[in-house]
Enzyme design. Structure first.
Site, PDB file in Angstrom:
ATOM      1  N   LYS A   1      45.817 -38.541  -2.862  1.00  7.14           N
ATOM      2  CA  LYS A   1      46.470 -39.557  -4.260  1.00  7.14           C
ATOM      3  C   LYS A   1      46.144 -40.806  -3.845  1.00  7.14           C
ATOM      4  O   LYS A   1      45.552 -41.451  -2.929  1.00  7.14           O
ATOM      5  CB  LYS A   1      47.779 -39.033  -4.229  1.00  7.14           C
ATOM      6  CG  LYS A   1      47.953 -38.154  -4.910  1.00  7.14           C
ATOM      7  CD  LYS A   1      49.878 -38.216  -4.932  1.00  7.14           C
ATOM      8  CE  LYS A   1      50.363 -36.465  -5.149  1.00  7.14           C
ATOM      9  NZ  LYS A   1      52.514 -37.287  -6.002  1.00  7.14           N
TER      10      LYS A   1
ATOM     11  N   ASN B   1      53.411 -40.467  -2.069  1.00  9.59           N
ATOM     12  CA  ASN B   1      53.133 -39.682  -1.397  1.00  9.59           C
ATOM     13  C   ASN B   1      51.865 -38.571  -0.572  1.00  9.59           C
ATOM     14  O   ASN B   1      51.772 -38.045  -0.494  1.00  9.59           O
ATOM     15  CB  ASN B   1      54.678 -38.501  -1.116  1.00  9.59           C
ATOM     16  CG  ASN B   1      53.971 -37.561  -2.759  1.00  9.59           C
ATOM     17  OD1 ASN B   1      53.116 -38.037  -3.294  1.00  9.59           O
ATOM     18  ND2 ASN B   1      54.719 -36.748  -2.939  1.00  9.59           N
TER      19      ASN B   1
ATOM     20  N   TYR C   1      50.205 -33.045 -14.502  1.00 13.31           N
ATOM     21  CA  TYR C   1      51.534 -33.096 -14.908  1.00 13.31           C
ATOM     22  C   TYR C   1      52.281 -32.750 -15.920  1.00 13.31           C
ATOM     23  O   TYR C   1      53.731 -32.431 -15.694  1.00 13.31           O
ATOM     24  CB  TYR C   1      51.926 -34.576 -13.463  1.00 13.31           C
ATOM     25  CG  TYR C   1      51.553 -34.703 -12.627  1.00 13.31           C
ATOM     26  CD1 TYR C   1      52.521 -33.396 -11.326  1.00 13.31           C
ATOM     27  CD2 TYR C   1      50.856 -35.458 -11.996  1.00 13.31           C
ATOM     28  CE1 TYR C   1      52.204 -33.922 -10.538  1.00 13.31           C
ATOM     29  CE2 TYR C   1      50.181 -35.626 -10.141  1.00 13.31           C
ATOM     30  CZ  TYR C   1      50.942 -34.641  -9.911  1.00 13.31           C
ATOM     31  OH  TYR C   1      51.036 -35.000  -8.734  1.00 13.31           O
TER      32      TYR C   1
ATOM     33  N   HIS D   1      48.764 -34.431  -3.331  1.00 16.46           N
ATOM     34  CA  HIS D   1      48.974 -33.753  -3.760  1.00 16.46           C
ATOM     35  C   HIS D   1      48.623 -31.837  -3.258  1.00 16.46           C
ATOM     36  O   HIS D   1      47.399 -31.890  -3.038  1.00 16.46           O
ATOM     37  CB  HIS D   1      48.662 -33.460  -5.491  1.00 16.46           C
ATOM     38  CG  HIS D   1      49.089 -32.206  -6.038  1.00 16.46           C
ATOM     39  ND1 HIS D   1      49.932 -31.850  -6.776  1.00 16.46           N
ATOM     40  CD2 HIS D   1      48.312 -31.003  -6.338  1.00 16.46           C
ATOM     41  CE1 HIS D   1      49.940 -30.620  -7.819  1.00 16.46           C
ATOM     42  NE2 HIS D   1      48.584 -29.918  -7.455  1.00 16.46           N
TER      43      HIS D   1
ATOM     44  N   GLU E   1      44.767 -25.423 -12.070  1.00 18.47           N
ATOM     45  CA  GLU E   1      44.619 -26.448 -11.721  1.00 18.47           C
ATOM     46  C   GLU E   1      43.618 -27.412 -10.971  1.00 18.47           C
ATOM     47  O   GLU E   1      42.752 -28.174 -10.816  1.00 18.47           O
ATOM     48  CB  GLU E   1      45.690 -27.171 -10.177  1.00 18.47           C
ATOM     49  CG  GLU E   1      46.920 -26.898 -10.794  1.00 18.47           C
ATOM     50  CD  GLU E   1      48.165 -27.262  -9.826  1.00 18.47           C
ATOM     51  OE1 GLU E   1      49.477 -27.725  -9.864  1.00 18.47           O
ATOM     52  OE2 GLU E   1      47.797 -28.371  -8.898  1.00 18.47           O
TER      53      GLU E   1
HETATM   54  P1  IDP Z   1      55.327 -32.123  -4.697  1.00 23.22           P
HETATM   55  O1  IDP Z   1      53.753 -32.751  -5.498  1.00 23.22           O
HETATM   56  O2  IDP Z   1      55.327 -32.208  -3.194  1.00 23.22           O
HETATM   57  O3  IDP Z   1      54.938 -30.399  -4.732  1.00 23.22           O
HETATM   58  P2  IDP Z   1      56.427 -32.274  -7.454  1.00 23.22           P
HETATM   59  O4  IDP Z   1      57.781 -31.564  -7.206  1.00 23.22           O
HETATM   60  O5  IDP Z   1      56.017 -30.718  -7.775  1.00 23.22           O
HETATM   61  O6  IDP Z   1      56.556 -32.228  -5.755  1.00 23.22           O
HETATM   62  O7  IDP Z   1      56.365 -33.520  -8.333  1.00 23.22           O
HETATM   63  C1  IDP Z   1      55.014 -33.462  -8.481  1.00 23.22           C
HETATM   64  C2  IDP Z   1      55.173 -35.171  -7.445  1.00 23.22           C
HETATM   65  O8  IDP Z   1      56.173 -35.806  -8.943  1.00 23.22           O
HETATM   66  C3  IDP Z   1      55.095 -35.623  -5.727  1.00 23.22           C
HETATM   67  O9  IDP Z   1      53.968 -35.329  -5.386  1.00 23.22           O
HETATM   68  C4  IDP Z   1      55.755 -37.325  -6.625  1.00 23.22           C
HETATM   69  O10 IDP Z   1      54.204 -38.065  -6.450  1.00 23.22           O
HETATM   70  C5  IDP Z   1      56.588 -37.097  -7.665  1.00 23.22           C
HETATM   71  N1  IDP Z   1      57.965 -36.989  -6.807  1.00 23.22           N
HETATM   72  C6  IDP Z   1      58.635 -35.852  -7.357  1.00 23.22           C
HETATM   73  N2  IDP Z   1      60.594 -35.915  -7.379  1.00 23.22           N
HETATM   74  C7  IDP Z   1      60.612 -37.369  -7.773  1.00 23.22           C
HETATM   75  C8  IDP Z   1      61.732 -37.740  -7.719  1.00 23.22           C
HETATM   76  O11 IDP Z   1      62.545 -37.863  -7.609  1.00 23.22           O
HETATM   77  N3  IDP Z   1      61.682 -39.737  -7.363  1.00 23.22           N
HETATM   78  C9  IDP Z   1      60.316 -40.149  -7.824  1.00 23.22           C
HETATM   79  N4  IDP Z   1      58.732 -39.288  -7.961  1.00 23.22           N
HETATM   80  C10 IDP Z   1      59.065 -37.974  -8.069  1.00 23.22           C
HETATM   81 MG    MG Z   2      53.953 -29.914  -7.051  1.00 16.58          MG
END
Ligand code: IDP
Ligand code: MG
Length: 140
Positions: free
Chosen positions: A11, A114, A51, A117, A128
């Protein structure tokens, strides 16, 4: 467990931190190989399409802005159990909950920024991967 493919994205936060090499090293040292790679700057609309599954979530707008805030490195990773193995190497979505030694524990600053992905199932991996890559550009 058969050889699988999964989509990884480094990212914008991790690209900006100059830790692409460290992240790919972790994949390679744990049995995953890079089968395709592409650096690109997503538009907010493209990030939104990628997304789309999260479109109803409160963080969707911020997520699309963040994912289009700088270049990303999309990769196809190949190896045994690649989907699950990549998720294990990534660590939990929220870096505060990520296990020590994972990519997110070491490089992520927040649940928004974070670092990486990773596809969450073989089925989603196929979708994807085709978002970023044509079949001809993926090597086994
Ligand atoms: P993942 O990346 O671990 O699969 P997902 O639940 O698929 O997590 O969420 C996609 C992305 O959305 C996350 O990597 C993060 O960047 C963002 N995200 C998920 N939950 C939150 C939240 O509660 N607050 C802000 N951003 C979030
Ligand atoms: Mg995810």
């Amino acid at each position: 467990m058969p050889v699988q493919r999964t989509l990884s994205i480094i990212k914008p936060d991790a690209v900006a931190k100059n830790v692409i090499g460290d992240i790919i090293r972790r994949f390679e040292e744990n049995g995953l190989s890079v089968a395709a790679m592409r650096m690109t700057l997503l538009t907010p609309a493209e990030a939104g399409r990628f997304y789309a599954v999260h479109a109803e979530r409160p963080f969707y707008g911020d997520l699309c802005s963040f994912m289009s805030s700088g270049p990303v490195l999309a990769m196809v990773l190949e190896g045994k159990n690649a989907v699950k193995l990549n998720r294990e190497l990534m660590g939990a979505t929220n870096p505060k909950e990520a296990e020590a030694g994972t990519i997110r524990a070491d490089h992520a600053d927040s649940i928004d920024a974070n670092a990486v992905h990773g596809s969450d199932s073989a089925e989603n991996a196929a979708t994807e991967i085709s978002f970023f890559f044509a079949g001809l550009d993926i090597q086994s």
